[in-house]
Structure formats: C-alpha cells, structure tokens
Design an enzyme around this catalytic site. Structure first.
Site, short mmCIF file in Angstrom:
data_model
loop_
_atom_site.label_atom_id
_atom_site.label_comp_id
_atom_site.label_asym_id
_atom_site.label_seq_id
_atom_site.Cartn_x
_atom_site.Cartn_y
_atom_site.Cartn_z
N ASN A 141 -0.44 -3.32 -3.24
CA ASN A 141 0.33 -3.40 -4.46
C ASN A 141 1.52 -4.20 -4.35
O ASN A 141 1.76 -4.97 -5.36
CB ASN A 141 0.97 -2.01 -4.70
CG ASN A 141 0.07 -0.97 -5.41
OD1 ASN A 141 -0.88 -1.44 -5.80
ND2 ASN A 141 0.49 0.37 -5.58
N PHE A 170 -7.32 3.40 -5.61
CA PHE A 170 -7.00 2.01 -6.01
C PHE A 170 -7.15 1.83 -7.28
O PHE A 170 -7.19 0.68 -8.00
CB PHE A 170 -7.53 0.87 -5.18
CG PHE A 170 -6.96 0.86 -3.57
CD1 PHE A 170 -5.94 0.13 -3.39
CD2 PHE A 170 -7.76 1.70 -3.02
CE1 PHE A 170 -5.64 -0.21 -2.10
CE2 PHE A 170 -7.46 1.46 -1.54
CZ PHE A 170 -6.24 0.71 -1.21
N CYS A 174 3.09 2.96 -10.57
CA CYS A 174 2.80 2.32 -9.03
C CYS A 174 3.62 1.34 -8.47
O CYS A 174 4.69 1.42 -7.78
CB CYS A 174 1.37 1.98 -8.94
SG CYS A 174 0.37 3.46 -9.25
N1 NAD Z 1 -1.38 6.59 -11.98
C1 NAD Z 1 -2.04 5.23 -11.11
O1 NAD Z 1 -2.18 4.43 -11.84
C2 NAD Z 1 -2.05 5.41 -9.78
C3 NAD Z 1 -2.99 4.73 -9.11
C4 NAD Z 1 -3.13 4.78 -7.66
C5 NAD Z 1 -2.41 5.59 -7.01
N2 NAD Z 1 -1.34 6.38 -7.49
C6 NAD Z 1 -0.58 7.35 -6.81
O2 NAD Z 1 -1.27 8.40 -7.21
C7 NAD Z 1 -0.42 9.54 -6.93
C8 NAD Z 1 -0.39 10.52 -8.52
O3 NAD Z 1 0.03 9.70 -9.29
P1 NAD Z 1 -0.34 10.05 -10.95
O4 NAD Z 1 -0.24 8.95 -11.82
O5 NAD Z 1 -1.81 10.62 -10.94
O6 NAD Z 1 0.80 11.22 -11.06
P2 NAD Z 1 0.90 12.44 -12.41
O7 NAD Z 1 2.47 12.29 -12.41
O8 NAD Z 1 0.06 11.67 -13.49
O9 NAD Z 1 0.30 13.60 -11.73
C9 NAD Z 1 0.85 14.39 -10.74
C10 NAD Z 1 0.46 15.83 -11.08
O10 NAD Z 1 0.70 16.57 -9.96
C11 NAD Z 1 1.22 17.95 -10.57
N3 NAD Z 1 2.02 18.69 -9.60
C12 NAD Z 1 3.34 18.38 -9.11
N4 NAD Z 1 3.54 19.14 -8.14
C13 NAD Z 1 2.43 20.02 -7.72
C14 NAD Z 1 2.29 21.08 -6.88
N5 NAD Z 1 3.17 21.45 -6.14
N6 NAD Z 1 0.96 21.73 -7.11
C15 NAD Z 1 0.09 20.98 -8.00
N7 NAD Z 1 0.19 20.15 -8.86
C16 NAD Z 1 1.38 19.53 -8.85
C17 NAD Z 1 2.00 17.27 -11.78
O11 NAD Z 1 2.05 18.45 -12.51
C18 NAD Z 1 1.07 16.23 -12.18
O12 NAD Z 1 0.26 16.75 -13.26
C19 NAD Z 1 0.91 8.93 -6.87
O13 NAD Z 1 1.29 8.98 -5.45
C20 NAD Z 1 0.47 7.58 -7.31
O14 NAD Z 1 1.70 6.68 -6.83
C21 NAD Z 1 -1.30 6.35 -8.98
#
Ligand code: NAD
Length: 449
Positions: free
Chosen positions: A214, A155, A266
């Site tokens: 959300n 979150f 998100c």
């Molecule tokens: N960004 C936010 O504020 C936020 C907040 C809460 C929840 N989320 C959720 O969390 C999740 C991640 O979001 P994020 O913003 O951190 O994404 P992001 O794109 O910043 O990071 C994801 C990472 O995963 C890596 N990746 C992709 N495939 C891979 C694999 N097979 N093995 C290892 N690494 C791999 C990518 O290279 C990238 O660095 C999403 O589901 C998002 O909805 C995001």
C-alpha cells in the site's frame, strides 16, 4: 471446507461470498445486527459490482449464511477469517482492538482445533498478539485446545473487489506452522488451478508485505501529484509527461494518475500506521511521511484553485458549485477519507453553495457531511449543474465521461469547470465554452479567449 468470516464489511462479505462461490460452506458473522438482518433479507449493505449476484446465488444454494451469534459461527467452522476494522488511533498508530475482541470471542466458543486467519491489515506482530489473546481466554476456561494463527492479508480493490477476489494476482500466506499453511493452500486451491499464485512466508513478513504494497501504491500517487504541481507551474502538461514516463516498462502506468489525492479505508490509515511502526522502532520514515504530507496538501488543491479563480472574479462566497462525485473512487459507495470531504468542508467554510451528486454514495455521504443549508443534494449531474457558477469533478464515474456538455453549459450560471481527475480534453472543453482547469495541465480559459 467450513469457513467462518468474522466481520461482514467490504472485505468480509466479498471474501465470504467468493469462498462460497468456490464451493466452501461459509458463515459470515457480524456484531452489526442491522447489517446481518439486511443480508438475511437479501439486501446487500454495500455497493460493489457483481456482489449481489454471487451473494444471492450462494444463499440460495445454501453455501452462504449470516449470523450475529459467535457460538453458532465458531462451531460451524474449522477456519476463522478475521476481516475486522483496523482504524487509526489519534497518533496514527493502528488500533487492533477489534481484532483482539474477536480473537477472544473465538477462544471463548471454540471446542476443537481452529485456524484463525487474519485478513485485516494489521501491524507487524499482530498474529502473535492474536495467539496471546486466544491463549489467555483458553486459560480462563482452563482448557487446552490447539489452534494456529495465520496471516493472509487482503489485496482486493473496492470497485473491482469480486474480480480481484476470484482472480487474485497473488495470495500471501504467512504461517509459522507448515500444516496450517497447507490448509490455507487447500482453501485457495480453486483459485490456483492454472497458476500457483501462493507465496508462503512467515507471519511477520506477510503482515509487512501488505503495508509495503500500500505504501508503494500511495507513493506513486503522491509522486505523480507532486510532478503535476511542478508541471502546472512551469507550463508543462502532466498528461503528456505521464505517458512519457509510464511507457518505460520499469515504471508503467498503474497508479500514476494525478488527481485530488488518495482516500478510502486503506491508504491513508495504512501509511500512518506504517509511519508509527517505523517510529516505534526508532526509525525516522522520511519517505512515508512525505507520501502522507503530499496527499494532505493535494486534498486541498482543488478548493484552493477554486478560491483563487473566484478571488479574481469577486470571491467564492455565495457562488454555487456543482460537485460531481463524492466517493473516494468510482464503483464504490465508500466515503471513508474521501478527498471530497475535505473539498466540501473547505468550500462550505468559504461560504459557497454546493450542489452535490454521486451515483451511489449519497446515502453514505449524507451520514458524514454536515446538515447545512448551503448543501443541496441533486438527482443527477445535470441537476447539480443547474444554475451553478462552476462544476468540480471529484470522482471519475464512467457516466461523467461522455456527458453532453451543451445543455449543461446552457443551464449553468457560470462557465468554470474544475476537473480533479483530468477526465476531459482541455482544448475541447474550452471550445465548449468552459474555463477548464485541471490538475497539472495549463488552464484553458474560454471567458477571455
Ligand atoms: N476495504 C478495502 O478495500 C480493504 C482492502 C484490503 C484490506 N482491507 C482491510 O481489511 C479490514 C476490514 O476492512 P473493511 O473495509 O472490510 O472494514 P468494514 O468496516 O467495511 O467491515 C468491518 C466489519 O467488522 C464488523 N465488526 C466489528 N467488530 C466486530 C466483532 N467484534 N465481531 C464481528 N464483527 C465485527 C463491523 O460491524 C463491520 O461490518 C481492514 O483491516 C482493512 O484495512 C480493506
């Protein structure tokens, strides 16, 4: 506890660094070699206040390390958190391919019991799908290794992610196995010394909780944006209306600011994914659809307002507009689904020249926005305003709050200010010589005063 974080993006890096800060031994894994190489060289690939300090401290104290190697990562941990992208497919549904691929990779490399924890935002039923992927891979290896899958949605808010992570409002643990839930409780024990914030539930409810949260927050934003539009038409001031209704303790003030629409990685994709989930069950999610529709309309509001303003003054074609702020909100360099993208696209199409400035997101914005001769990248807000016919505020960075408007007004060609975040006092802006047009507030036109 030995923890692996799979996916070292906004969520993975912050979560990994915070777990290390609490004393766990953490390995952050990513397939992006450039990102991992930067981290190994002490370079933080994202902008997030307070993150650099805790990453560097925990690297030097040997509680945090980085790798691209699944073999190393999986063998170095008992609990594997998935913090992977879950983007929208073209039809709006959530693409969980990244989750499935990572689950299979863990299964290929595990030699003993693992708990796989899903931190990504995923459709209801994904924990079961992850378990199925792991079982399939283990079967190929002809191995029977025990494992559990737990849902632990994240979150945190970008811009305040480190604080949110270290001091969460609540920790949702969705587990169908009590023993696995207890391991998660142990991992989070340092976060709940004074106040037990853990809410235990089944995996399906945990997955749904994240989407519902959300959707509620996005609903408040779209609701306020619609109220703002009505205010504008009837001559009311949404800033006053917001105070009037927010003071009701049943309603409150949070996520109740009118603006240029929500963006980021998100809300837009999660609302679309929840709509898709509802439709797959045969439901017609009228309210969720309205949240998304209002937001898509809102993202176009400021560019349409600018067009209307200049239509009465010879047209927007060839006008120079300074744009203050590009990221989807302040204190982040995240440009994913930022309202500024729609805004810039609309104005470029109408032939405007744009002078863009954002304190941190310009490198990311340059990768996404077209390489157009109509765009000039600027040094700061003053540089952006130089020779401009108008200024448009898209992101409410603190440094824009108390700018000295006198020199800005003097160096501008025109005098219009379009405030997409209602940051200034309308009457003051008129006195400073601006035609000041904001969201849901009567226009203050200095040029005809
Ligand atoms: N960004 C936010 O504020 C936020 C907040 C809460 C929840 N989320 C959720 O969390 C999740 C991640 O979001 P994020 O913003 O951190 O994404 P992001 O794109 O910043 O990071 C994801 C990472 O995963 C890596 N990746 C992709 N495939 C891979 C694999 N097979 N093995 C290892 N690494 C791999 C990518 O290279 C990238 O660095 C999403 O589901 C998002 O909805 C995001």
């Amino acid at each position: 506890m030995r923890i692996l974080i799979v996916g070292t993006g906004y969520v993975g890096l912050v979560t990994g660094a915070c777990f290390a800060e609490m004393g766990h031994t953490v390995t952050c894994l990513d397939i992006d070699e450039e990102k991992i190489s930067k981290l190994l060289n002490g370079v933080i690939p994202i902008y997030e206040p307070g993150l650099e300090e805790i990453v560097k401290r925990n690297i030097s104290q040997k509680r945090l390390r980085f790798t691209t190697d699944y073999n190393l990562g999986v063998s170095s941990a008992d609990v594997c958190f998935l913090a992977l992208p879950t983007p929208s497919r073209d039809d709006g549904s959530c693409n969980i391919e990244y989750i499935e691929t990572a689950a299979r990779q863990i299964a290929k490399h595990m030699t003993g019991y693992k708990i796989i924890v899903n931190k990504s935002t995923v459709p209801v039923g994904t924990a079961a799908r992850v378990a199925q992927c792991v079982r399939e891979e283990l079967k190929k290896r002809e191995e029977e290794i025990p494992f559990d899958v737990v849902s632990n949605p994240e979150f945190l808010k970008e811009g305040a992610a480190v604080q949110d992570c270290l001091k969460p409002d609540r920790i949702i643990i969705g587990a169908d196995n009590r023993a696995a839930a207890e391991v998660l409780r142990e991992i989070y024990s340092a976060y709940i010394i004074n106040h037990d914030k853990i809410i235990l539930m089944d995996t399906l409810s945990a997955e749904m909780t994240k989407y519902a949260a959300n959707a509620m927050l996005a609903a408040r934003i779209s609701f306020m944006n619609e109220i703002a539009e009505i205010c504008k038409q009837v001559g009311a001031n949404v800033n006053e209306v917001r105070k009037g209704i927010g003071s009701d303790t049943r309603i409150g003030y949070s996520f109740f600011y009118p603006g240029v629409g929500y963006g980021g990685s998100c809300f837009p994709k999660d609302i679309r994914a929840l709509i898709s989930t509802a439709q797959q069950t045969g439901l017609q999610p009228l309210m969720l659809q309205a949240i998304d529709d209002v937001n898509n309309r809102q993202k176009k509001l400021l560019s349409q307002t600018i067009s209307r303003y200049f239509d009465e003054r010879g047209g927007v074609n060839g006008r120079t507009i300074a744009v203050w702020g590009l990221s989807f909100k302040p204190d982040t360099d995240d440009m994913r689904e930022a309202p500024s993208l729609t805004f810039v696209e609309d104005l470029l199409r109408q032939g405007a020249r744009l002078r863009l400035f954002d304190p941190v997101s310009m490198p990311n914005a340059k990768k996404i926005l077209p390489n157009s001769p109509q765009i000039t990248w600027c040094q700061d807000e003053f540089d952006a305003a130089s020779g401009a016919d108008a200024i448009a505020l898209l992101t409410e960075w603190k440094q824009f709050r108390l700018v000295d408007f006198k020199p800005i007004r003097t160096q501008m060609k025109g005098f219009a200010f379009f405030d997409g975040r209602n940051q200034y006092r309308p009457h003051d802006m008129k006195i400073k010589g601006f035609d000041y047009i904001s969201i849901g507030v009567p226009d203050q036109i200095a040029s005809t005063a």
